[in-house]
Design an enzyme around this catalytic site. Structure first.
Site, PDB file in Angstrom:
ATOM      1  N   HIS A  86      -6.628 -12.350 -14.589  1.00  0.00           N
ATOM      2  CA  HIS A  86      -6.691 -12.950 -13.106  1.00  0.00           C
ATOM      3  C   HIS A  86      -6.625 -11.849 -12.036  1.00  0.00           C
ATOM      4  CE1 HIS A  86      -6.928 -16.868 -15.348  1.00  0.00           C
ATOM      5  NE2 HIS A  86      -6.136 -16.303 -16.078  1.00  0.00           N
ATOM      6  N   LEU A  87      -7.727 -11.783 -11.319  1.00  0.00           N
ATOM      7  CA  LEU A  87      -7.441 -10.700 -10.334  1.00  0.00           C
ATOM      8  C   LEU A  87      -7.404 -11.121  -8.887  1.00  0.00           C
ATOM      9  CD1 LEU A  87      -9.874  -7.610 -11.841  1.00  0.00           C
ATOM     10  CD2 LEU A  87      -7.295  -8.087 -11.896  1.00  0.00           C
ATOM     11  N   ARG A  88      -7.655 -12.559  -8.866  1.00  0.00           N
ATOM     12  CA  ARG A  88      -7.530 -13.134  -7.478  1.00  0.00           C
ATOM     13  C   ARG A  88      -8.503 -12.845  -6.178  1.00  0.00           C
ATOM     14  NH1 ARG A  88      -5.055 -16.917 -10.751  1.00  0.00           N
ATOM     15  NH2 ARG A  88      -2.870 -16.282 -11.310  1.00  0.00           N
ATOM     16  N   ASP A 107     -11.557 -21.338 -17.533  1.00  0.00           N
ATOM     17  CA  ASP A 107     -10.267 -20.802 -17.711  1.00  0.00           C
ATOM     18  C   ASP A 107      -9.322 -21.215 -16.894  1.00  0.00           C
ATOM     19  OD1 ASP A 107      -7.983 -19.823 -19.394  1.00  0.00           O
ATOM     20  OD2 ASP A 107      -7.651 -18.431 -17.888  1.00  0.00           O
ATOM     21  N   ASP A 152      -3.410 -12.220 -20.295  1.00  0.00           N
ATOM     22  CA  ASP A 152      -3.386 -13.433 -19.350  1.00  0.00           C
ATOM     23  C   ASP A 152      -2.993 -13.327 -17.980  1.00  0.00           C
ATOM     24  OD1 ASP A 152      -4.079 -15.868 -18.164  1.00  0.00           O
ATOM     25  OD2 ASP A 152      -2.774 -17.066 -19.687  1.00  0.00           O
ATOM     26  N   GLY A 206       2.074 -18.875 -14.798  1.00  0.00           N
ATOM     27  CA  GLY A 206       1.506 -17.820 -14.888  1.00  0.00           C
ATOM     28  C   GLY A 206       2.465 -16.446 -14.890  1.00  0.00           C
TER      29      GLY A 206
HETATM   30 ZN   LIG Z   1      -5.832 -20.186 -19.470  1.00  0.00          ZN
END
Ligand SMILES: [Zn+2]
Length: 456
Positions: free
Chosen positions: A70-72, A160, A319, A338
């Protein structure tokens, strides 16, 4: 820093591991103009004018691919940008990462897909391959414009962060994605079971008085997705599998010849739910132990290790999920799910090699060969002649302590701060360009094969 120009680069004396070709011993790797020329034997002549890197004692593997980060950016650049995430990626040994679509806006359009690719090209670090949303705004009600996103460069679809909520919608999504030959990646979590849960439901959630998510919430969706994979014949990839039942479902699906693959994340085999109670630093309710799916109990961890051992698990993915310190400073109930993971994945997987759970060849398969196969990235994950010269060089003996204050990520949310690690990426090479060198790069000695020396 050695001046590597690497128009022609020879990496010699390393332990070259390429499970796609069965190459795993004492060879040299020669690359030119960003592509692999081939794996050479030591007796072959050094190509004229090549930079020569001596990789004695080091592992030379096809560039590692983290297919779940996840790079936001766009939307939450204070947590991570594409550039900072790509910097963390190469520092962790990854040459390619896949960006999940839960940004703001969600990547459910060709415009956002193109934006991500452009930002990554500007950063010139790891390659970033976008994953598009399955449904519009990942709301689970209407399919996204998957065809347009595919033309713009997505390599998979996923909602996701959320599961695709109903079996009916998932069936339509699989049929649609199959038409575009894209895998569909599902975050398996039945919300009607998991709702309100903040950790694994079991002994420790009871002791700590926190609401639990039962393992069954993941298992129900994993089993559903496997049944739908059989119905639709789509390519289905189960994200961050954390439970015995989901591993079993993937194993059964493979036995039945379905196109079902799965990934696990390092925290899910390294830690148990006891970490929430303060097992790590006498710090109960540490929000850096809060993620979704949650840390599980020992029996589930054993099932993951068995899946890694017996080949059921295809891929290791971090992740990587950056969050600002102020958000993680909230009460456990309120804090976001996370942790970051790009810089710790490889060392935590090297632990498994040391413990004899998996072989080094299997580790390379999990980080390079298989992600390339799942995503059909035909010129990555191998040193076949003509492949992109994406290379991860690892020092298996490097001992280090994770000082997260030096992380390349913009965020610091990790349960592994201060942990002693063994094994580190020493150099990361993307399309023939050295984009990361470890401070201990002196393990690599660089010289230039001159024309004069060749003449001798
Ligand atoms: Zn997920």
């Amino acid at each position: 820093m050695p001046q590597l120009r690497n128009m022609r680069l020879l990496i010699k004396n390393g332990y070259v591991v390429d499970p796609a070709q069965g190459t795993n011993t004492g060879k040299s790797l020669f690359v030119e103009d960003g592509r692999v020329v081939g794996v050479m034997s030591h007796s072959d002549n050094v190509p004229e004018g090549a930079e020569v890197v001596d990789a004695t004692g080091l592992i030379v593997a096809p560039g590692f691919i983290d297919m779940h980060v996840h790079l936001r950016e766009p939307g939450h650049e204070y947590k991570e940008t594409i550039a900072s995430g790509a910097a963390a990626a190469v520092a962790g040994g990854f040459t390619t990462v896949c960006a999940m679509p839960n940004t703001d806006p969600i990547n459910d359009s060709a415009a956002v897909t193109r934006f991500i690719i452009e930002q990554a090209e500007r950063a010139q670090l790891a390659d970033v391959l976008p994953i598009g949303a399955v449904t519009k705004n990942s709301e689970g009600t209407e399919l996204a414009e998957i065809g347009e996103m595919k033309s713009a460069g997505i390599v998979a679809v996923s909602d996701d962060g959320r599961p695709v909520p109903t079996a009916g919608m998932m069936r339509r999504a699989m049929e649609y994605a199959r038409g575009f030959d894209l895998p569909i990646i599902d975050h398996c979590e039945d919300k009607s079971l998991a709702r309100g849960g903040v950790m694994h439901e079991g002994h420790w959630s009871l002791v700590l008085g926190l609401r639990g998510m039962p393992a069954a919430a993941e298992e129900v969706d994993a089993i559903r997705d496997c049944a739908l994979a059989e119905l639709t014949r789509a390519r289905v990839h189960l994200a961050h599998v954390s439970t015995r039942g989901a591993i079993a479902a993937a194993r059964r699906a493979k036995e039945n010849g379905l196109s079902v693959t799965c990934e696990v994340a390092p925290h899910h085999w390294t830690l148990t739910d006891e970490a929430v109670a303060g097992e790590l630093r006498d710090l109960p309710y540490d929000t850096n132990t809060k993620m979704s799916p949650p840390l599980r109990s020992r029996d589930h961890v054993e099932a993951i290790l068995e899946g890694l051992r017996d080949g059921t698990v295809d891929v290791i993915a971090s992740d990587h999920a950056p969050h600002h310190a102020d958000e993680k400073a909230l009460e456990f109930d309120q804090a976001p799910f996370g942790i970051i993971g790009l810089e710790t994945s490889v060392a935590l997987a090297m632990d498994l090699v040391k413990q004899g759970v998996i072989s080094l060849e299997r580790l390379v398969e999990l980080f390079a060969t298989n992600p390339a196969r799942v995503l059909k990235l035909e010129d990555r994950g191998t040193f076949r002649a003509g492949a992109r010269a994406d290379i991860t060089i690892i020092d298996p003996e490097s001992s280090w302590t994770y000082d997260v204050s030096h992380s390349k990520s913009k965020s610091r949310n990790t349960p592994f701060a201060g942990r002693n690690m063994t094994g580190a990426a020493i150099a990361t090479i993307v399309a023939g360009r050295v984009v990361f060198l470890h401070p201990d790069f002196s393990r690599l000695t660089v010289s230039r094969a001159s024309a004069a020396r060749q003449a001798k």
